[in-house]
Design an enzyme around this catalytic site. Structure first.
Site, PDB file in Angstrom:
ATOM      1  CG  PHE A  61      -6.138  -1.181  -0.056  1.00  0.00           C
ATOM      2  CD1 PHE A  61      -6.807  -2.206   0.587  1.00  0.00           C
ATOM      3  CD2 PHE A  61      -6.878  -0.093  -0.500  1.00  0.00           C
ATOM      4  CE1 PHE A  61      -8.186  -2.141   0.802  1.00  0.00           C
ATOM      5  CE2 PHE A  61      -8.248  -0.016  -0.289  1.00  0.00           C
ATOM      6  CZ  PHE A  61      -8.903  -1.042   0.361  1.00  0.00           C
ATOM      7  CG  ASP A  73      -4.872   2.958  -6.711  1.00  0.00           C
ATOM      8  OD1 ASP A  73      -5.339   4.091  -6.484  1.00  0.00           O
ATOM      9  OD2 ASP A  73      -5.352   1.912  -6.224  1.00  0.00           O
ATOM     10  CE  LYS A 133      -9.845   6.025  -0.128  1.00  0.00           C
ATOM     11  NZ  LYS A 133      -8.891   4.984  -0.393  1.00  0.00           N
TER      12      LYS A 133
HETATM   13  C1  LIG Z   1      -9.321   3.682  -0.963  1.00  0.00           C
HETATM   14  C2  LIG Z   1      -8.491   3.145  -2.059  1.00  0.00           C
HETATM   15  C3  LIG Z   1      -9.060   2.416  -3.110  1.00  0.00           C
HETATM   16  C4  LIG Z   1     -10.521   2.016  -3.150  1.00  0.00           C
HETATM   17  O1  LIG Z   1     -11.387   3.083  -3.124  1.00  0.00           O
HETATM   18  P1  LIG Z   1     -12.933   2.833  -2.713  1.00  0.00           P
HETATM   19  O2  LIG Z   1     -13.589   4.151  -2.997  1.00  0.00           O
HETATM   20  O3  LIG Z   1     -12.936   2.483  -1.255  1.00  0.00           O
HETATM   21  O4  LIG Z   1     -13.451   1.735  -3.548  1.00  0.00           O
HETATM   22  C5  LIG Z   1      -8.230   2.004  -4.129  1.00  0.00           C
HETATM   23  N1  LIG Z   1      -6.924   2.283  -4.122  1.00  0.00           N
HETATM   24  C6  LIG Z   1      -6.330   2.965  -3.117  1.00  0.00           C
HETATM   25  C7  LIG Z   1      -4.872   3.247  -3.177  1.00  0.00           C
HETATM   26  C8  LIG Z   1      -7.090   3.409  -2.045  1.00  0.00           C
HETATM   27  O5  LIG Z   1      -6.513   4.062  -1.046  1.00  0.00           O
END
Ligand SMILES: *Cc1c(COP(=O)(O)O)cnc(C)c1O
Length: 403
Positions: free
Chosen positions: A142, A227, A256
């Site tokens: 994700f 990520d 985040k």
């Molecule tokens: C939430 C998330 C994203 C995307 O972030 P957004 O601010 O919603 O675009 C990307 N990678 C990971 C691992 C995430 O948990």
């Protein structure tokens, strides 16, 4: 009279795109680990907006920094300089040991930015033939919701009906270093991977996986992009989850909790030459690096460190996980996690996690089901032992049928 929860829910259903199916709780206030609904009921937040409010709801120091900056200057665009950007660079670089920083807004934008930069790096530095760059990603990844990203998702809901998609991505199983090595070609520019797959249900790779991945990336001149948008900034009990593996990524993505939940702020952090390939006019964002975002992010990072939230995540996370693992419930298949990134996976016969999340909601705990059978538990990192104990009483009541 305030509008009732029922009316608000009906209005959402009538006017809103139906791209979420939230629990029917309408929140109007938050403080620390607690949130309150419009009827004044209090809940312990065990989701933390997918780890965007690691610092706790409405952290007073981040709030003060935001208000103070909002009264002075909010947006200049990058056409002009502002007095917060350099300080943000300085502080996040020192904290994470990075050499270059690219500020963006959402997490997905950070991912897209890294993909762009690493492809350009592939052509200009690694010498990949034009248009041939390959990026390896993992099954059940994700990384966000933009078109570029969902194109390399393996989730049918995430990608179905949204094609055609950009080529140049290869998918390998998560946690399998042999499969990763087999997928590398001379045109591979990067491996994009989450240290722990959060949305997939808090999947932790086998011990040693990332050590091997790191060695393979170095040997084949492949950029390792971690990520850490969800795992980073204290969630797993370390500043970055890579520290559990004893490795360093070439490119780290954060978002985040970089704003403590006040404002979308993300960043690409690089300790290689990757970000160096971007020249004026080749990438940008109207809001990226704006003074309000920088002031908020600076304080969000400061309180995370100064208030001991990372150590607290490690301590309370270990305690919480042990308590969950000790629950005598024949509904539970497995408890797993790291720091305060926890998951309780139920047996298929339990009938899905959603009903247990609804039962927890009635007892004042908000948690989110994921992938059918898994309850994710990720409270703000400011949670105390007493609050964990209180949450455990509610979990025990729901999971052992004494509810
Ligand atoms: C939430 C998330 C994203 C995307 O972030 P957004 O601010 O919603 O675009 C990307 N990678 C990971 C691992 C995430 O948990």
């Amino acid at each position: 009279m305030a509008t009732s929860a029922t009316t608000l829910i009906e209005t959402e259903a009538r006017l809103g795109a139906y791209n979420y199916k939230p629990l029917d709780v309408v929140l109007s206030r938050g403080e620390g680990v607690w949130v309150w609904d419009v009827d004044g009921n209090r809940y312990l937040d065990c989701l933390s907006a997918y780890s965007a409010v690691n610092q706790g709801h409405c952290h007073p120091k981040i709030l003060a920094a935001m208000v103070e900056q909002a009264q002075k200057l909010t947006l200049t665009s990058r056409a002009f300089r502002n007095d917060q950007l350099a300080l943000f660079y300085d502080e996040i670089a020192a904290l994470t040991g990075s050499h270059k920083v690219l500020p963006m807004n959402s997490g997905a934008e950070a991912v897209e930015s890294a993909v762009k930069a690493v492809r350009k790096w592939g052509y200009e530095v690694k010498g990949v033939p034009d248009g041939q760059a390959e990026i390896i990603v993992c099954e059940n990844n994700f990384h966000g919701r933009t078109l570029g990203i969902v194109g390399f998702s393996t989730d049918p809901d995430a990608r179905g009906g949204f094609g055609p998609f950009a080529p140049g991505f290869k998918v390998v199983p998560f946690g399998d270093a042999t499969a990763f090595e087999a997928a590398i070609t001379p045109n591979t520019v990067a491996f994009l991977v989450e240290p722990i797959q959060g949305e997939a249900g808090v999947m932790i790779p086998p011990a040693g996986y990332f050590k091997t991945v790191r060695e393979l990336c170095t040997r084949h001149n492949v950029t390792l992009i971690l990520d850490e948008i969800q795992t980073g900034l204290g969630r797993t009990g370390k500043l970055l989850a890579e520290a559990h593996e004893g490795i360093e990524a070439d490119v780290t993505l954060v978002g985040k909790a970089l704003s403590g939940g006040f404002y979308p702020v993300s960043a690409v952090l690089s300790n290689s030459e990757v970000l160096g390939v971007l020249k004026p006019g080749q990438h940008g964002s109207t809001f990226g690096g704006n003074p309000l975002a920088c002031a908020v992010a600076r304080m969000a990072l400061k309180v995370l460190v100064e208030e001991g939230m990372i150590e607290n995540a490690e301590r309370q996370g270990a305690y919480f996980q042990a308590e969950l693992a000790g629950l005598r419930s024949n509904l539970i298949r497995e408890v797993r996690g790291r720091g305060l990134m926890l998951a309780v996976e139920l047996h298929p016969e339990a009938g899905g996690a959603r009903r247990y999340c609804e039962a927890l909601q009635k007892r004042g705990v908000l948690a989110k089901d994921t992938h059918g059978d898994t309850i994710r538990i990720a409270p703000p990192l400011v949670i105390t032992r007493d609050q964990v104990d209180w949450a455990m009483e509610q979990f025990a009541a729901v999971m052992t049928g004494t509810a």
